[in-house]
Enzyme design. Structure first.
Site, PDB file in Angstrom:
ATOM      1  N   LYS A  19      46.039  29.293  52.214  1.00 38.96           N
ATOM      2  CA  LYS A  19      45.788  30.727  52.031  1.00 38.96           C
ATOM      3  C   LYS A  19      44.559  31.134  52.846  1.00 38.96           C
ATOM      4  CE  LYS A  19      45.313  34.132  48.254  1.00 38.96           C
ATOM      5  NZ  LYS A  19      45.250  34.306  46.789  1.00 38.96           N
ATOM      6  N   SER A  22      48.544  37.487  44.747  1.00 41.99           N
ATOM      7  CA  SER A  22      48.118  37.675  46.116  1.00 41.99           C
ATOM      8  C   SER A  22      48.481  36.524  47.050  1.00 41.99           C
ATOM      9  CB  SER A  22      46.609  37.904  46.160  1.00 41.99           C
ATOM     10  OG  SER A  22      45.905  36.759  45.724  1.00 41.99           O
ATOM     11  N   SER A  71      47.454  34.971  40.758  1.00 46.87           N
ATOM     12  CA  SER A  71      47.877  34.976  42.161  1.00 46.87           C
ATOM     13  C   SER A  71      48.527  33.726  42.695  1.00 46.87           C
ATOM     14  CB  SER A  71      46.695  35.316  43.058  1.00 46.87           C
ATOM     15  OG  SER A  71      46.532  36.712  43.087  1.00 46.87           O
TER      16      SER A  71
HETATM   17  N1  GLN Z   1      47.199  40.731  40.700  1.00 44.33           N
HETATM   18  C1  GLN Z   1      45.867  40.446  40.248  1.00 44.33           C
HETATM   19  C2  GLN Z   1      44.890  41.348  40.939  1.00 44.33           C
HETATM   20  O1  GLN Z   1      45.318  42.162  41.670  1.00 44.33           O
HETATM   21  C3  GLN Z   1      45.538  39.002  40.450  1.00 44.33           C
HETATM   22  C4  GLN Z   1      44.976  38.680  41.764  1.00 44.33           C
HETATM   23  C5  GLN Z   1      44.568  37.260  41.910  1.00 44.33           C
HETATM   24  O2  GLN Z   1      44.847  36.417  41.063  1.00 44.33           O
HETATM   25  N2  GLN Z   1      43.859  36.998  42.995  1.00 44.33           N
HETATM   26  O3  GLN Z   1      43.711  41.286  40.745  1.00 44.33           O
END
Ligand code: GLN
Length: 477
Positions: A79, A154, A178
């Site tokens: 990532k 994400s 995410s």
């Molecule tokens: N969807 C969540 C957010 O927008 C989780 C994001 C994440 O785990 N990085 O914050």
């Protein structure tokens, strides 16, 4: 041979027995990337020459008759918020479009010491804020199961790459779901370990008290193997834990007899897809058939988790993102004086969602609102943690859906951030409580979109959820 379809443990055996070479394997993956990448868009950067050099080193080692580590020669992708020395790390943001880290994240040092072959850096929501990769400043990744759907986020690039055979395994990061949510949407395994299990050194910070790195893999065995490689205390991260790291592959045991599994009634929320609820219910039945005991439990503060998370995460993000000022890192947009330069840089180079979080975070931390919002959220966070502590007095693991729906259509939620935030209901409590959680595929809906099952463990008890997930994987239809 379609090597890209195989798991890391299968490929390890083929490398060891010299049926394939690491170079051949790496080339096979790049051919697959050439074939799929135009439609999927999982990658932000491909590091072909570096990958082939690593593969060559592995082949030389094998030909000298040396032992190889489990991930040696295995093609992976990382990532783009994990620092890779000499390789651009953009966080899918324009503000870091030219950032080349002078150092490796600890997880990279660990993967490199095994000669895992990094194929490139994968797409994500900008600064890991989002659940669909639509917030990437570069492009939206597509779900390999249906190109009109998001891969989740994400870590959407990480999940799509594994699902499309564009990498054998990947690393993602999980602040509120995410890793697990995109794993669920793309039909792969995703693991968020206990907070502190894996060093965050070199992970670009989003919300430091919630962020954890973890693997996305094709099966639970690979997940345990990657965890073995990347867990452990690190003096560069003061929040990393000194707890002993077990051999997680020892938990790959097909047995859940006597295991007490809690089903929290609060997780089967309004708005949940029936097909998701049904798939999770039949998974529960399978566990029961295999000898586990299913117990209905209550995690009473679950309903506050989204509001709590969306105060704490933005507050920490606002603080962490102060450093992108046009001076220390990344891009700069000029202005007549320093204030205008910083303003221009941050206005032009941060995307909408990142700016929204910075504003929410600064608001929640400001003198007049700190007590009412941020401090209150911290107190509720403690109540959410206590819910789990109480539940774990009676059960060994907690079972829930990973997400309330299957992968949604690209654009469907893009203009409704609140609706998007509500998607995180099943995953954020786990981060708020710092617990380990895994998402394992548990079926498909009528349109052939994958559904994920989440297993949540006690602090530092990754082993029990690995065992439960492995047993499920071995016995599911
Ligand atoms: N969807 C969540 C957010 O927008 C989780 C994001 C994440 O785990 N990085 O914050």
């Amino acid at each position: 041979m379609k090597l890209y379809e195989k798991t890391a443990h299968e490929l390890h055996d083929l490398l060891k027995s010299k049926e394939i070479s690491a170079t051949e394997l790496t080339q096979n993956l790049f051919e697959r990337i050439d074939e799929k990448e135009k439609e999927i868009g999982a990658y932000l950067e491909i590091t072909k020459s570096q990958a082939l050099e690593t593969a060559k080193r592995v082949d030389e080692k094998i030909s000298r008759g040396e032992e190889i580590a489990p991930l040696e020669g295995i093609p992976c992708a990382i990532k783009d918020n994990i620092c890779t020395k000499g390789v651009k790390t953009t966080c899918a943001s324009k503000i870091l479009e030219n950032f080349v880290p002078p150092y490796d994240a600890t997880v990279m040092t660990k993967l490199n010491s095994q000669n895992a072959v990094m194929l490139g850096k994968v797409n994500m929501d900008e600064f890991a804020m989002g659940g669909s990769t639509e917030n990437s400043a570069y492009h939206t990744t597509k779900n390999p199961h249906n190109l009109e759907r998001v891969p989740g986020g994400s870590s959407g690039g990480s999940a799509a790459a594994v699902a499309a055979g564009e990498a054998i395994f990947t690393l993602g990061s999980d602040t509120g779901g995410s890793i697990r949510q995109p794993a669920s949407y793309c039909g792969v395994v995703g693991f968020k370990p206990t907070y502190g299990r894996i060093s965050r050194y070199g992970l670009v910070a989003f919300a430091s008290s919630l962020d954890q790195i973890g693997p996305l893999t094709k099966d639970v065995t690979d997940c345990a193997t990657v965890l073995n490689a990347i867990c452990g205390l690190d003096e560069m991260d003061s929040t990393s834990t000194a707890a002993a790291v077990p051999d997680f592959t020892k938990s790959l045991v097909n047995d859940v007899k006597g295991l007490k599994i809690g089903l929290p009634k609060e997780y089967f929320v309004d708005g949940m897809d029936n097909e998701v609820a049904d798939a999770v219910k039949s998974a529960t039945k399978l566990f029961e058939k295999l000898g586990a005991e299913i117990v209905e439990i209550s995690l009473p503060h679950t309903g506050f988790a989204i509001s709590t998370y969306y105060l704490i995460a933005p507050a920490e993000a606002a603080t962490n993102l102060e450093r992108y000022d046009g001076v220390s890192y990344g891009a700069r947009v000029d202005g007549v004086d320093v204030v205008e330069m910083m303003t221009n840089t941050r206005t032009e180079k941060f995307g909408e969602e990142v700016k929204r979080r910075i504003m929410i975070g600064n608001y929640a931390l400001s003198a007049g609102y700190y007590d009412a919002y941020y401090l209150k959220a911290l107190k509720v966070r403690t109540l959410i943690q206590k819910d789990f502590t109480d539940a774990f007095k009676n059960v060994d693991v907690v079972l829930t859906p990973t997400a309330p729906t299957v992968a949604f259509k690209i654009g469907e939620m893009a203009n409704d951030p609140l609706k998007m935030y509500l998607q995180d209901i099943c995953t954020v409590p786990v981060n708020l409580a710092g617990l380990p959680g895994i998402s394992v595929p548990c079926g498909f809906n009528k349109e052939n979109l994958p559904i994920g099952l989440q297993l949540i463990g006690k602090p530092l008890d990754e082993e029990t959820i690995i065992r439960a997930a492995f047993t499920f994987e071995q016995n599911r239809d």
